[in-house]
Design an enzyme around this catalytic site. Structure first.
Site, mmCIF file in Angstrom:
data_model
loop_
_atom_site.group_PDB
_atom_site.id
_atom_site.type_symbol
_atom_site.label_atom_id
_atom_site.label_comp_id
_atom_site.label_asym_id
_atom_site.label_seq_id
_atom_site.Cartn_x
_atom_site.Cartn_y
_atom_site.Cartn_z
ATOM 1 N N SER A 122 0.841 -1.207 0.000
ATOM 2 C CA SER A 122 0.000 0.000 0.000
ATOM 3 C C SER A 122 0.865 1.241 0.000
ATOM 4 O O SER A 122 2.021 1.209 0.464
ATOM 5 C CB SER A 122 -0.868 0.012 1.269
ATOM 6 O OG SER A 122 -1.515 1.252 1.405
ATOM 7 N N TYR A 177 -2.513 -0.907 10.871
ATOM 8 C CA TYR A 177 -2.563 -1.349 9.469
ATOM 9 C C TYR A 177 -1.278 -1.014 8.715
ATOM 10 O O TYR A 177 -0.731 -1.865 7.991
ATOM 11 C CB TYR A 177 -3.770 -0.673 8.809
ATOM 12 C CG TYR A 177 -3.911 -0.836 7.319
ATOM 13 C CD1 TYR A 177 -4.419 -2.017 6.768
ATOM 14 C CD2 TYR A 177 -3.593 0.206 6.444
ATOM 15 C CE1 TYR A 177 -4.588 -2.153 5.396
ATOM 16 C CE2 TYR A 177 -3.756 0.077 5.068
ATOM 17 C CZ TYR A 177 -4.255 -1.103 4.548
ATOM 18 O OH TYR A 177 -4.416 -1.241 3.191
ATOM 19 N N LYS A 200 1.487 -3.240 6.110
ATOM 20 C CA LYS A 200 1.705 -2.982 4.678
ATOM 21 C C LYS A 200 3.188 -2.718 4.415
ATOM 22 O O LYS A 200 3.719 -3.106 3.369
ATOM 23 C CB LYS A 200 0.816 -1.817 4.233
ATOM 24 C CG LYS A 200 -0.671 -2.167 4.271
ATOM 25 C CD LYS A 200 -1.033 -3.086 3.129
ATOM 26 C CE LYS A 200 -1.954 -4.198 3.479
ATOM 27 N NZ LYS A 200 -2.342 -5.014 2.327
#
Ligand code: NAD
Ligand code: RM4
Length: 264
Positions: free
Chosen positions: A154, A167, A171
């Site tokens: 990401s 999160y 990533k």
């Protein structure tokens, strides 16, 4: 000749969003077999059934690939073992894996229950490790040897998010996993690369982007003036899977419509 003809492709979390977009793009570019992994609850069961029917419809995809579906929680390593077993039993080999399944339960950092951190890490990072390791062993042992691994990282591997403290490290971890896999697996003719999507409108951020101000700011910052859609990511994924990218390994490709570079 089609871009990915003769390739057998595994995609995790393929029932909707970016994973689904990738499945359709691989079908469009002539993949010969798809191993479509999905979570396995009632909702994703319905989604995968309709995706399989769409891909196997020769009126839509004249060279429609054969599709096999595999259910399971990607956080459980047994799911990855099953993906490889079923993939190899059906097709005899695996040429490409797109590690895509992921979650982002937007949450405040200071009050975040550790269970949210644990689950996000287990699904996003542990799940990617398990599937990449299982498929890479298959790629090493098959003849001809080799394959292409694509980790869906990401833009959030590079920048922070107020409600994404759990999160973004997962990533960044996937980006790092692809770099080390490129080093570890090059000798087996296995390439490993990361795709870094910007903000793509899918179910993962539907609620977050219901905040109109946040959504408009995101659109304004994106040089191309719009949020992404799954097919924006699927094209670069198919490129990395294809032999056009045969000398590309350890690379990361930001696919964000110019979101990252647009500071002022
Ligand atoms: P999505 O919610 O539409 O799709 C996520 C998919 O993962 C679904 O098919 C879901 O069923 C599956 N999944 C979730 N948890 C699972 C589990 N435990 N086991 C098996 N499958 C599971 O979201 P999306 O936007 O398509 O996300 C796909 C990937 O792209 C994620 O890894 C996400 O982090 C990444 N990504 C998305 C964006 C974005 O803006 N949408 C940006 C960057 C990266
Ligand atoms: C991405 C990026 C997006 C967000 C999704 C869930 O990595 O942070 O802005 O909407 O994740």
């Amino acid at each position: 000749m089609s871009l990915v003809s003769n390739k057998i492709v595994v995609i995790t979390g393929s029932s909707r969003g970016i994973g689904r977009g990738c499945a359709l793009e691989f079908a469009k570019h002539g993949a010969s077999g798809l191993v479509l992994h999905y979570f396995g609850d009632a909702e994703t069961e319905q989604e995968i059934t309709s995706l399989k029917a769409e891909i196997e419809n020769p009126a839509i995809y004249p060279q429609s690939p054969k599709v096999v579906v595999v259910a399971g929680d990607i956080a459980d390593s047994a799911t990855s073992t099953k993906i490889v077993e079923i993939g190899v039993k059906t097709f005899g080999r695996i040429d490409v894996v797109v590690s895509n399944a992921g979650i982002c339960p937007f949450a405040e950092f200071l009050t975040m229950p550790h269970a949210i951190w644990e689950r996000t890490r287990q699904v996003n990072l542990d799940g990617s490790f398990f599937v990449v390791q299982a498929v890479a062993n298959q790629m090493k042992n098959q003849t001809p040897q080799g394959g292409s691994i694509i980790g869906i990282s990401s833009i959030s591997a590079l920048v922070g998010g107020e409600l994404q403290c759990h999160y973004t490290p997962t990533k960044a971890g996937i980006l790092s996993l692809m770099q080390s896999c490129a080093v570890a697996l090059g000798k087996y003719n296995i390439r490993a690369n990361a795709i870094l999507p910007g903000t793509i409108a899918t179910d993962i951020n539907k609620e977050d982007l219901a905040d109109v101000v946040k959504r408009e700011n995101m659109e304004k910052r994106t040089c191309l003036g719009r949020l992404g859609v799954p097919s924006d990511i699927a094209g670069p994924v198919v490129f990395l899977a294809s032999d056009l990218a045969k000398y590309v390994t350890g690379a990361s490709l930001l696919v964000d419509g110019g979101l990252f570079v647009n500071l002022q």
